[in-house]
Motif scaffolding. Structure first.
Motif, PDB file in Angstrom:
ATOM      1  N   GLY A   7       0.461  -1.360   0.426  1.00 14.17           N
ATOM      2  CA  GLY A   7      -0.088   0.140   0.191  1.00 14.17           C
ATOM      3  C   GLY A   7       0.932   1.105  -0.046  1.00 14.17           C
ATOM      4  N   LEU A   8       2.225   1.318  -0.375  1.00 17.67           N
ATOM      5  CA  LEU A   8       2.486   2.193  -0.740  1.00 17.67           C
ATOM      6  C   LEU A   8       2.705   3.685  -1.818  1.00 17.67           C
ATOM      7  CD1 LEU A   8       6.274   0.624   0.066  1.00 17.67           C
ATOM      8  CD2 LEU A   8       4.813   1.411   2.004  1.00 17.67           C
ATOM      9  N   PRO A   9       2.810   4.195  -1.622  1.00 15.47           N
ATOM     10  CA  PRO A   9       2.345   5.418  -1.998  1.00 15.47           C
ATOM     11  C   PRO A   9       3.269   5.223  -3.940  1.00 15.47           C
ATOM     12  CG  PRO A   9       3.476   6.911  -0.982  1.00 15.47           C
ATOM     13  CD  PRO A   9       2.898   4.946  -0.482  1.00 15.47           C
ATOM     14  N   HIS A  10       2.198   6.427  -5.051  1.00 22.55           N
ATOM     15  CA  HIS A  10       3.565   6.330  -6.489  1.00 22.55           C
ATOM     16  C   HIS A  10       4.770   7.100  -5.410  1.00 22.55           C
ATOM     17  CE1 HIS A  10       4.613   6.401 -10.211  1.00 22.55           C
ATOM     18  NE2 HIS A  10       4.919   7.899 -10.223  1.00 22.55           N
ATOM     19  N   PRO A  11       5.610   6.976  -5.964  1.00 24.35           N
ATOM     20  CA  PRO A  11       7.667   6.917  -5.394  1.00 24.35           C
ATOM     21  C   PRO A  11       7.573   8.262  -5.794  1.00 24.35           C
ATOM     22  CG  PRO A  11       7.950   4.945  -7.015  1.00 24.35           C
ATOM     23  CD  PRO A  11       6.509   5.248  -6.815  1.00 24.35           C
ATOM     24  N   ALA A  12       7.977   8.958  -5.100  1.00 26.73           N
ATOM     25  CA  ALA A  12       8.366  10.901  -5.869  1.00 26.73           C
ATOM     26  C   ALA A  12       9.785  10.246  -6.724  1.00 26.73           C
ATOM     27  CB  ALA A  12       8.863  11.997  -4.768  1.00 26.73           C
ATOM     28  N   HIS A  13      10.828   9.737  -6.488  1.00 31.20           N
ATOM     29  CA  HIS A  13      11.598   9.106  -7.655  1.00 31.20           C
ATOM     30  C   HIS A  13      12.407   7.657  -7.580  1.00 31.20           C
ATOM     31  CE1 HIS A  13      12.366  13.933  -6.625  1.00 31.20           C
ATOM     32  NE2 HIS A  13      12.550  13.610  -5.795  1.00 31.20           N
ATOM     33  N   PRO A  14      11.156   6.954  -8.736  1.00 35.78           N
ATOM     34  CA  PRO A  14      11.408   6.129  -8.832  1.00 35.78           C
ATOM     35  C   PRO A  14      13.039   5.571  -9.674  1.00 35.78           C
ATOM     36  CG  PRO A  14       9.795   6.699  -9.846  1.00 35.78           C
ATOM     37  CD  PRO A  14      10.419   7.770  -9.317  1.00 35.78           C
ATOM     38  N   GLY A  15      13.010   6.709 -10.063  1.00 36.80           N
ATOM     39  CA  GLY A  15      14.940   5.767 -10.312  1.00 36.80           C
ATOM     40  C   GLY A  15      16.097   5.171  -9.784  1.00 36.80           C
ATOM     41  N   ALA A  16      15.736   6.850  -8.470  1.00 40.61           N
ATOM     42  CA  ALA A  16      16.771   6.700  -7.150  1.00 40.61           C
ATOM     43  C   ALA A  16      15.513   5.530  -6.262  1.00 40.61           C
ATOM     44  CB  ALA A  16      16.499   7.814  -6.371  1.00 40.61           C
ATOM     45  N   MET A  17      15.331   5.108  -6.393  1.00 37.43           N
ATOM     46  CA  MET A  17      14.590   4.513  -5.073  1.00 37.43           C
ATOM     47  C   MET A  17      14.806   2.902  -5.703  1.00 37.43           C
ATOM     48  SD  MET A  17      11.063   4.607  -3.982  1.00 37.43           S
ATOM     49  CE  MET A  17      10.930   2.731  -3.045  1.00 37.43           C
ATOM     50  N   ALA A  18      15.135   2.511  -6.960  1.00 31.88           N
ATOM     51  CA  ALA A  18      15.560   1.607  -7.275  1.00 31.88           C
ATOM     52  C   ALA A  18      16.794   0.897  -7.058  1.00 31.88           C
ATOM     53  CB  ALA A  18      15.089   1.384  -9.399  1.00 31.88           C
ATOM     54  N   ALA A  19      17.837   2.222  -7.309  1.00 30.75           N
ATOM     55  CA  ALA A  19      18.964   2.808  -6.833  1.00 30.75           C
ATOM     56  C   ALA A  19      19.394   1.933  -5.688  1.00 30.75           C
ATOM     57  CB  ALA A  19      20.267   4.042  -7.702  1.00 30.75           C
ATOM     58  N   MET A  20      18.953   2.695  -4.987  1.00 32.67           N
ATOM     59  CA  MET A  20      18.323   2.480  -3.426  1.00 32.67           C
ATOM     60  C   MET A  20      18.536   0.809  -2.680  1.00 32.67           C
ATOM     61  SD  MET A  20      18.450   5.903  -1.426  1.00 32.67           S
ATOM     62  CE  MET A  20      17.383   7.043  -2.969  1.00 32.67           C
ATOM     63  N   LEU A  21      18.026   0.237  -3.077  1.00 32.97           N
ATOM     64  CA  LEU A  21      16.938  -1.367  -3.353  1.00 32.97           C
ATOM     65  C   LEU A  21      18.296  -1.977  -3.982  1.00 32.97           C
ATOM     66  CD1 LEU A  21      13.204  -1.000  -3.917  1.00 32.97           C
ATOM     67  CD2 LEU A  21      14.806  -1.922  -2.020  1.00 32.97           C
ATOM     68  N   ALA A  22      18.788  -1.542  -5.111  1.00 31.08           N
ATOM     69  CA  ALA A  22      20.005  -2.442  -5.260  1.00 31.08           C
ATOM     70  C   ALA A  22      20.886  -1.900  -4.632  1.00 31.08           C
ATOM     71  CB  ALA A  22      20.531  -1.808  -7.381  1.00 31.08           C
ATOM     72  N   PRO A 161       7.635  -7.699  -2.990  1.00 32.55           N
ATOM     73  CA  PRO A 161       6.936  -6.499  -3.076  1.00 32.55           C
ATOM     74  C   PRO A 161       6.824  -4.952  -3.681  1.00 32.55           C
ATOM     75  CG  PRO A 161       5.932  -8.000  -1.574  1.00 32.55           C
ATOM     76  CD  PRO A 161       7.305  -8.007  -1.398  1.00 32.55           C
ATOM     77  N   VAL A 162       7.540  -4.462  -3.608  1.00 32.14           N
ATOM     78  CA  VAL A 162       8.426  -3.234  -3.211  1.00 32.14           C
ATOM     79  C   VAL A 162       9.077  -3.095  -4.550  1.00 32.14           C
ATOM     80  CG1 VAL A 162       9.470  -1.476  -2.161  1.00 32.14           C
ATOM     81  CG2 VAL A 162       8.146  -2.950  -0.349  1.00 32.14           C
ATOM     82  N   ALA A 163       9.665  -3.884  -4.425  1.00 32.49           N
ATOM     83  CA  ALA A 163      10.633  -4.150  -5.480  1.00 32.49           C
ATOM     84  C   ALA A 163       9.882  -4.339  -7.123  1.00 32.49           C
ATOM     85  CB  ALA A 163      11.355  -5.571  -5.924  1.00 32.49           C
ATOM     86  N   VAL A 168       6.740  -2.113 -11.635  1.00 30.75           N
ATOM     87  CA  VAL A 168       5.504  -1.519 -12.670  1.00 30.75           C
ATOM     88  C   VAL A 168       5.711  -0.302 -12.718  1.00 30.75           C
ATOM     89  CG1 VAL A 168       3.299  -1.290 -11.862  1.00 30.75           C
ATOM     90  CG2 VAL A 168       4.466  -3.580 -12.045  1.00 30.75           C
ATOM     91  N   SER A 169       6.073   0.331 -11.562  1.00 24.85           N
ATOM     92  CA  SER A 169       5.693   1.831 -11.790  1.00 24.85           C
ATOM     93  C   SER A 169       6.689   2.825 -12.539  1.00 24.85           C
ATOM     94  CB  SER A 169       6.253   2.050 -10.716  1.00 24.85           C
ATOM     95  OG  SER A 169       6.020   3.900 -10.250  1.00 24.85           O
ATOM     96  N   LEU A 170       8.253   2.506 -12.605  1.00 29.35           N
ATOM     97  CA  LEU A 170       9.177   2.588 -13.626  1.00 29.35           C
ATOM     98  C   LEU A 170       9.018   2.576 -15.412  1.00 29.35           C
ATOM     99  CD1 LEU A 170      12.295   1.345 -12.022  1.00 29.35           C
ATOM    100  CD2 LEU A 170      11.931   3.968 -12.914  1.00 29.35           C
ATOM    101  N   ALA A 171       7.820   1.241 -15.451  1.00 30.45           N
ATOM    102  CA  ALA A 171       7.444   0.700 -16.256  1.00 30.45           C
ATOM    103  C   ALA A 171       6.514   1.313 -17.193  1.00 30.45           C
ATOM    104  CB  ALA A 171       6.911  -0.978 -16.796  1.00 30.45           C
ATOM    105  N   SER A 172       5.959   2.232 -16.240  1.00 29.06           N
ATOM    106  CA  SER A 172       4.394   2.872 -16.550  1.00 29.06           C
ATOM    107  C   SER A 172       4.723   4.487 -16.739  1.00 29.06           C
ATOM    108  CB  SER A 172       3.292   2.873 -15.829  1.00 29.06           C
ATOM    109  OG  SER A 172       4.200   3.329 -14.480  1.00 29.06           O
ATOM    110  N   ALA A 173       5.659   4.634 -16.077  1.00 30.50           N
ATOM    111  CA  ALA A 173       6.220   6.263 -16.433  1.00 30.50           C
ATOM    112  C   ALA A 173       7.611   5.919 -17.637  1.00 30.50           C
ATOM    113  CB  ALA A 173       7.571   6.197 -15.312  1.00 30.50           C
TER     114      ALA A 173
END
Length: 175
Positions: A7-22, A161-163, A168-173
């Motif tokens: 139930g997390l909101p749409h990320p403000a900066h999905p690219g940065a989030m992806a880098a931090m998760l990696a 699930p977060v990843a 999905v968010s990055l693909a839709s963007a």
């Protein structure tokens, strides 16, 4: 609008989030390797995991990132009580406690039961593997269990699930 099962909101900066998760995954794997190799989880890795949660929550929540992080820190302090009791009872190592608390900054509180159950179940498998290795190697004394491996595996499992939601968010963007 939620973008993950958590139930997390749409990320403000999905690219940065992806880098931090990696980067989180890499730090977790280093912690697990260190625990397997020397039965130690480096303080600097736990500190790096905890520190990386700060930009992660800002990338997710934008201006609300500080409030979100403070809520997670408060919940992590509550989690510290039973973890310290387990450490005092010599059921959990100090590195394991620090790693769990650092990872608690990444995981939403309603996913903590899943983290704990997955850690216990995976820890049992790791303990079984350590016992088998101990027996095959005909080592003396009790086997040492790298519980950090189970903690890392459980945390990464909880964050799947977060990843997926982020993908999905990055693909839709992009599309």
């Amino acid at each position: 609008m939620p973008w993950t099962s958590a139930g997390l909101p749409h990320p403000a900066h999905p690219g940065a989030m992806a880098a931090m998760l990696a980067l989180l995954a890499l730090l977790c794997l280093l912690a697990a390797y260190g625990d397997m190799r020397a039965r130690r989880i480096a303080n600097r890795l736990c500190l790096a995991i905890a520190a990386l949660a700060v930009p992660y929550w800002f990338a997710l929540a934008g201006g609300e990132g500080l409030l979100t992080l403070l809520r997670h820190a408060a919940w992590a302090l509550l989690l510290a009580v039973p973890l310290c009791a387990l450490f005092a009872a010599r059921l959990l190592g100090g590195g394991d406690v620090k790693l769990l608390l650092a990872l608690a900054l990444w995981i939403v509180p309603h996913d903590w039961p899943l983290l704990i159950v997955a850690t216990v179940l995976l820890g049992g498998l790791v303990a079984l593997g350590a016992a088998l290795h101990h027996r095959i190697a005909r080592s003396c004394g009790a086997p040492s269990v790298p519980y950090g491996v189970a903690i890392v595996a459980a945390a990464l499992l909880v964050l799947v699930p977060v990843a997926k939601g982020l993908a999905v968010s990055l693909a839709s963007a992009a599309g």
